[in-house]
Design a protein around this motif. Structure first.
Motif, mmCIF file in Angstrom:
data_model
loop_
_atom_site.group_PDB
_atom_site.id
_atom_site.type_symbol
_atom_site.label_atom_id
_atom_site.label_comp_id
_atom_site.label_asym_id
_atom_site.label_seq_id
_atom_site.Cartn_x
_atom_site.Cartn_y
_atom_site.Cartn_z
ATOM 1 N N THR A 145 32.670 104.354 59.467
ATOM 2 C CA THR A 145 32.098 103.292 58.638
ATOM 3 C C THR A 145 31.954 103.742 57.191
ATOM 4 N N GLU A 146 31.572 104.999 56.992
ATOM 5 C CA GLU A 146 31.335 105.532 55.649
ATOM 6 C C GLU A 146 32.625 105.930 54.932
ATOM 7 N N LEU A 147 33.666 106.258 55.689
ATOM 8 C CA LEU A 147 34.870 106.838 55.096
ATOM 9 C C LEU A 147 35.514 105.970 54.007
ATOM 10 N N PRO A 148 35.568 104.632 54.158
ATOM 11 C CA PRO A 148 36.198 103.826 53.105
ATOM 12 C C PRO A 148 35.521 103.924 51.742
ATOM 13 N N SER A 149 34.283 104.415 51.688
ATOM 14 C CA SER A 149 33.645 104.627 50.390
ATOM 15 C C SER A 149 34.244 105.808 49.655
ATOM 16 N N LEU A 150 35.044 106.590 50.373
ATOM 17 C CA LEU A 150 35.642 107.790 49.786
ATOM 18 C C LEU A 150 37.159 107.699 49.694
ATOM 19 N N ASN B 222 42.516 103.026 56.500
ATOM 20 C CA ASN B 222 41.897 102.440 57.684
ATOM 21 C C ASN B 222 41.489 103.575 58.625
ATOM 22 N N PRO B 223 40.187 103.755 58.858
ATOM 23 C CA PRO B 223 39.737 104.905 59.641
ATOM 24 C C PRO B 223 39.570 104.631 61.135
ATOM 25 N N SER B 224 39.905 103.429 61.594
ATOM 26 C CA SER B 224 39.530 103.024 62.955
ATOM 27 C C SER B 224 40.123 103.918 64.031
ATOM 28 N N SER C 19 46.304 96.311 56.541
ATOM 29 C CA SER C 19 46.531 97.724 56.805
ATOM 30 C C SER C 19 48.022 97.997 56.917
ATOM 31 N N VAL C 20 48.445 99.073 56.253
ATOM 32 C CA VAL C 20 49.860 99.430 56.231
ATOM 33 C C VAL C 20 50.007 100.880 56.668
ATOM 34 N N HIS D 31 47.136 105.121 58.000
ATOM 35 C CA HIS D 31 47.051 103.690 57.748
ATOM 36 C C HIS D 31 46.106 103.499 56.568
ATOM 37 N N TYR D 32 46.535 102.726 55.593
ATOM 38 C CA TYR D 32 45.672 102.470 54.460
ATOM 39 C C TYR D 32 45.677 100.982 54.161
ATOM 40 N N GLY D 33 44.754 100.591 53.306
ATOM 41 C CA GLY D 33 44.655 99.188 52.933
ATOM 42 C C GLY D 33 43.233 98.710 53.038
#
Length: 321
Positions: free
Chosen positions: A112-117, A121-123, A262-263, A254-256
């Motif tokens: 949940t926190e990872l996208p702040s950094l 896509n961290p799922s 997400s790509v 995966h990013y986006g």
């Protein structure tokens, strides 16, 4: 005292201010305000053409330069703008928080926190994957948030630091390889590549000389692996960090975001050794922290050498500047 040596002293002071005070609140942070302005500029200028993106990027750089010039060429202005545009303390704080979550086994909260950094896509990331993402971000953002603004502040004072932060912010906003920004964001992305080219290599060199490992081993890894990365600068920073940790970074990701989707991107592997362990996050943060202190020391050294040369009356091109 030359303007260059005064700038170095002021930039060192700005770095120390960031370490002591940290970032301003988002509601009053000039960089956040710049981002809101550029969102409005994008709405006016957006078209799927590079020329529109070039106008957008030029407007953003001009805004950064003008903002930097408002304080004049004083050391106080340079120190203040440096403090505002660097974010080393915030980077290390967020990375440390996520690293502790992973070590504690709280992977859901860490995701949940990872996208702040990082913009990925961290799922599907496990503990090692999250650790790798944090370490890669610490390496890349040590360039973006510390070394590059410091470099441009030392070279061109407050206007240089503010212009750099404008370029880097625009790249974060529109410098994506998706359908909307492939053309419009091209100019901002290329400007960011150019602005970070020297700082990324300074970072890698500082990593190499600050470790117990032979510097040539780290630089050999950088020369071997960095060019395979899609970014001409992130690959340099991440390869240097991978070599210093003796871990393997990179690989598919995966990013986006919600807006763009997400790509999957096939990233190259960087470095040798096992994949990162959660405890390696703390080590990477320590390396980034050490690099920042070395930067402060080098800036003070440049200032001190100039003072000594002036006092002793040594004529030199440096003293004459």
């Amino acid at each position: 005292m030359s303007r260059m040596s005064r700038r170095c002293l002021a930039v060192a002071a700005g770095l120390l201010l960031d370490r002591v005070l940290g970032e301003l609140p988002a509601a009053v942070h000039p960089v956040a305000g710049f981002g809101r302005v550029m969102e409005r500029v994008e709405r006016v200028l957006w078209a799927d053409r590079r020329v529109n993106g070039l106008v957008y990027a030029a407007a953003g750089v001009a805004a950064g330069v003008v903002t930097g010039l408002k304080g004049g060429s004083t050391a106080t202005a340079t120190a203040t703008v440096t403090w505002v545009v660097v974010a080393g303390r915030q980077l290390r704080r967020i990375a440390n928080r996520i690293g502790k979550m992973v070590q504690a086994g709280d992977l859901e909260q860490a995701r949940t926190e990872l996208p702040s950094l990082v913009g990925r896509n961290p799922s599907s990331l496990d503990a090692s994957g999250i650790a790798a993402a944090v370490i890669e971000s610490v390496a890349e953002n040590s360039v973006d948030a510390v070394i590059a603004p410091v470099f441009w502040a030392a070279v061109a004072g407050a206007p240089g630091a503010a212009a750099y932060r404008a370029i880097n912010t625009m790249d974060a906003m529109v410098g994506h390889r998706n359908e909307r920004y492939r053309n419009f964001g091209w100019a901002a992305a290329r400007l960011d590549d150019a602005a970070n080219y020297v700082p990324a290599r300074i970072f890698a060199s500082l990593v190499a000389v600050s470790q117990k490992l032979p510097a040539k081993d780290i630089l050999t890894t950088v020369r071997r692996d960095a060019a395979t990365h899609p970014s001409p600068n992130a690959g340099v920073a991440e390869a240097a960090m991978a070599a210093a940790l003796q871990r393997q970074l990179g690989g598919p990701l995966h990013y986006g975001n919600v807006r763009d989707g997400s790509v999957r991107e096939e990233r190259p592997l960087l470095g040798d050794g096992p994949r990162p362990h959660p405890k390696d996050v703390r080590t990477a943060i320590g390396i980034a922290n050490r690099i920042e202190w070395i930067a402060v020391a080098l800036l003070f050294l440049i200032w001190a050498v100039h003072r000594i040369c002036r006092h002793l009356g040594y004529p030199s091109a440096y003293v004459a500047t």
